[in-house]
Design an enzyme around this catalytic site. Structure first.
Site, short mmCIF file in Angstrom:
data_model
loop_
_atom_site.label_atom_id
_atom_site.label_comp_id
_atom_site.label_asym_id
_atom_site.label_seq_id
_atom_site.Cartn_x
_atom_site.Cartn_y
_atom_site.Cartn_z
NE ARG A 20 -3.82 -54.94 9.60
CZ ARG A 20 -3.29 -53.97 10.03
NH1 ARG A 20 -2.28 -54.04 10.69
NH2 ARG A 20 -3.91 -52.89 10.03
NE ARG A 46 4.25 -54.13 10.00
CZ ARG A 46 3.87 -53.12 11.08
NH1 ARG A 46 4.91 -52.05 10.95
NH2 ARG A 46 2.73 -52.72 11.32
CG ASP A 48 -4.40 -49.99 5.00
OD1 ASP A 48 -4.11 -50.76 5.91
OD2 ASP A 48 -5.10 -48.90 5.25
CE1 TYR A 59 -6.19 -44.65 10.99
CE2 TYR A 59 -8.17 -45.83 10.27
CZ TYR A 59 -6.67 -45.74 11.28
OH TYR A 59 -6.28 -46.75 11.93
O1 CP3 Z 1 -5.43 -59.19 6.99
C1 CP3 Z 1 -4.46 -59.04 6.29
O2 CP3 Z 1 -3.62 -59.89 5.89
C2 CP3 Z 1 -4.73 -58.18 4.90
C3 CP3 Z 1 -4.19 -57.15 4.93
C4 CP3 Z 1 -4.65 -55.82 5.80
C5 CP3 Z 1 -3.83 -54.65 5.90
N1 CP3 Z 1 -4.57 -53.64 6.54
C6 CP3 Z 1 -2.27 -54.53 5.57
C7 CP3 Z 1 -1.56 -53.58 6.06
C8 CP3 Z 1 -5.84 -55.29 6.21
C9 CP3 Z 1 -7.12 -56.22 6.25
C10 CP3 Z 1 -5.61 -53.96 6.89
C11 CP3 Z 1 -6.82 -53.36 7.21
C12 CP3 Z 1 -6.80 -52.30 8.02
N2 CP3 Z 1 -5.91 -51.23 7.88
C13 CP3 Z 1 -7.52 -51.93 9.16
C14 CP3 Z 1 -8.46 -52.87 9.96
C15 CP3 Z 1 -7.77 -53.82 10.53
C16 CP3 Z 1 -7.44 -53.73 11.96
O3 CP3 Z 1 -6.28 -54.00 12.22
O4 CP3 Z 1 -8.26 -53.24 12.74
C17 CP3 Z 1 -7.12 -50.69 9.86
C18 CP3 Z 1 -7.45 -50.04 10.99
C19 CP3 Z 1 -5.99 -50.44 8.89
C20 CP3 Z 1 -5.30 -48.99 8.96
C21 CP3 Z 1 -3.76 -49.37 9.09
N3 CP3 Z 1 -2.97 -49.56 8.10
C22 CP3 Z 1 -2.99 -49.56 10.31
C23 CP3 Z 1 -3.54 -49.07 11.72
C24 CP3 Z 1 -1.79 -49.80 9.76
C25 CP3 Z 1 -0.76 -50.20 10.67
C26 CP3 Z 1 0.42 -49.05 10.63
C27 CP3 Z 1 1.76 -49.61 11.11
O5 CP3 Z 1 2.78 -49.62 10.60
O6 CP3 Z 1 2.04 -50.42 12.32
C28 CP3 Z 1 -1.74 -49.71 8.41
C29 CP3 Z 1 -0.59 -50.27 7.51
C30 CP3 Z 1 -0.63 -51.74 7.26
N4 CP3 Z 1 -1.75 -52.19 6.52
C31 CP3 Z 1 0.30 -52.68 7.12
C32 CP3 Z 1 -0.24 -53.73 6.65
C33 CP3 Z 1 0.50 -55.16 6.29
C34 CP3 Z 1 1.75 -52.52 7.78
C35 CP3 Z 1 2.48 -51.53 6.72
C36 CP3 Z 1 3.59 -52.43 6.29
O7 CP3 Z 1 3.70 -53.65 6.39
O8 CP3 Z 1 4.50 -51.87 5.98
#
Ligand code: CP3
Length: 350
Positions: free
Chosen positions: A33, A37, A82, A157
């Protein structure tokens, strides 16, 4: 299977050397990540664009992927996407809600529901191929990591319908209808493998399988109900010769079994020291990790002290990629990440 497009400069990078357990000029660092943000420049380019839509715009994906490379000087980029993107691409009705995560309109709980999961073709995700083409040109000698969600984490999910603390519907299906569960995970393994192949063929020089929530399982259940599907994914991409990383959270008791799934590198969270993790995973693998992302909220001195502990524990490993034990928390000070990269590089330059 075609050889991949990875250039010699990328092949000689510290990150790929560490994954291959070869000597490195310094310990490579990247952060799960790292794009997201915590970066003001990310928040700016994402303004008004929903998460899933941003994943389908190649130029925006390339820009967001490059942001942490420019700012922090990390040793690898991770493709901005994602884990639910391939599911969306095959027509599963889902969305990513801000502050919540992925939400699935019609959860998968019966055999009839499996019909939602058709095979993934490269045409379904042509924007991924396009974005990786842009990225490999911009990145030069910096490797690009492709990724996908592992079958268990995707299933959680799909079956729950959204994020879950206890995974009760997922476990009800796993224990209550083992055949349907096995079929679901097998379908997800095929989709995941197809998605990783698209990224590798487009130019990703390593891949990471995120099994973020698998730590909810006991080792015997993991071996019986999850390991075969994760192994199928790793085997499907083994012929490309790109390093395969396997990551989960809370996996202390599962590290031995995860070592059997076939990855080249195993990601470890902060609950198990890396020397102990190496004993559990077994020989022939590099490890990735494992600073608690919350440590970055403390002083520079405290971050350095915890980093020293990790580097000391990693001293005898066959290969070490420095990372956090889970993703960067959204309110992390980005300067703390930049300082951490510098510190790991300085302390480990040989
Ligand atoms: O690592 C990186 O920089 C690449 C980007 C990345 C995202 N999601 C972008 C994202 C990666 C590798 C993921 C994988 C992901 N998504 C996982 C596995 C990694 C982990 O953290 O365990 C999981 C479980 C998800 C599912 C998911 N998508 C979640 C739990 C969330 C967060 C919800 C929130 O808003 O708190 C997302 C959304 C998401 N994916 C965001 C980002 C940058 C946030 C949304 C935003 O920026 O508007």
């Amino acid at each position: 299977m075609q050889p991949t497009a990875t250039s010699d400069a990328v092949k000689d990078s510290a990150f790929l050397k560490a994954c291959r357990r070869e000597p490195v000029p310094h310990t490579p660092v990247w952060f799960m990540r790292q794009a997201g943000r915590s970066l003001p420049e990310y928040r700016k380019v994402r303004e008004g664009i929903p998460m899933l839509e941003s994943c389908m715009r190649p130029e925006l994906v390339a820009e967001i992927t490059l942001q942490p490379v420019r700012r922090h000087g990390v040793d690898a980029a991770i493709y901005f996407s994602d884990i639910v993107v391939p599911l969306k691409a095959i027509g599963v009705d889902l969305d990513i809600r801000p502050g919540v995560g992925p939400v699935v309109e019609r959860p998968i709980r019966s055999r009839a529901d499996l019909a939602q999961l058709r095979d993934l073709t490269p045409e379904d995700v042509s924007y991924v191929t396009e974005a990786i083409g842009l990225l490999t040109r911009e990145l030069g000698a910096t490797p690009l990591i492709g990724f996908a969600g592992a079958p268990f984490t995707l299933a959680s999910y799909l079956v729950e319908g959204g994020p879950s603390r206890n995974h009760e519907h997922t476990k009800a299906l796993m224990y209550g209808d083992p055949q349907l569960w096995a079929d679901l995970l097998d379908r997800l393994a095929d989709i995941t493998a197809a998605f990783l192949k698209v990224q590798i063929e487009a130019g990703a020089s390593a891949v990471q399988l995120f099994d973020s929530w698998v730590g909810a399982l006991a080792p015997a259940d993991y071996r019986r109900s999850v390991l075969p599907a994760s192994r199928k994914v790793f085997e499907a991409v083994s012929g490309y010769g790109v390093p395969r990383i396997h990551f989960g959270v809370g996996t202390g008791e599962l590290l031995g079994a995860m070592g059997e799934a076939g990855a080249d590198v195993v990601g470890v969270d902060w609950r198990v020291p890396l020397d102990e993790a190496a004993r559990r995973v077994g020989p022939g693998k590099a490890l990735q990790g494992n600073l608690d992302p919350a440590v970055l909220f403390s002083s520079t001195e405290a971050v350095r002290a915890k980093t020293d502990e990790i580097l000391d524990a990693a001293a005898g490993l066959e290969g070490h990629v420095f990372n956090l034990g889970h993703g960067v928390l959204p309110t992390t000070d980005p300067d703390a990440l930049t300082r951490l990269v510098e510190y790991v590089h300085t302390r480990t330059t040989r």
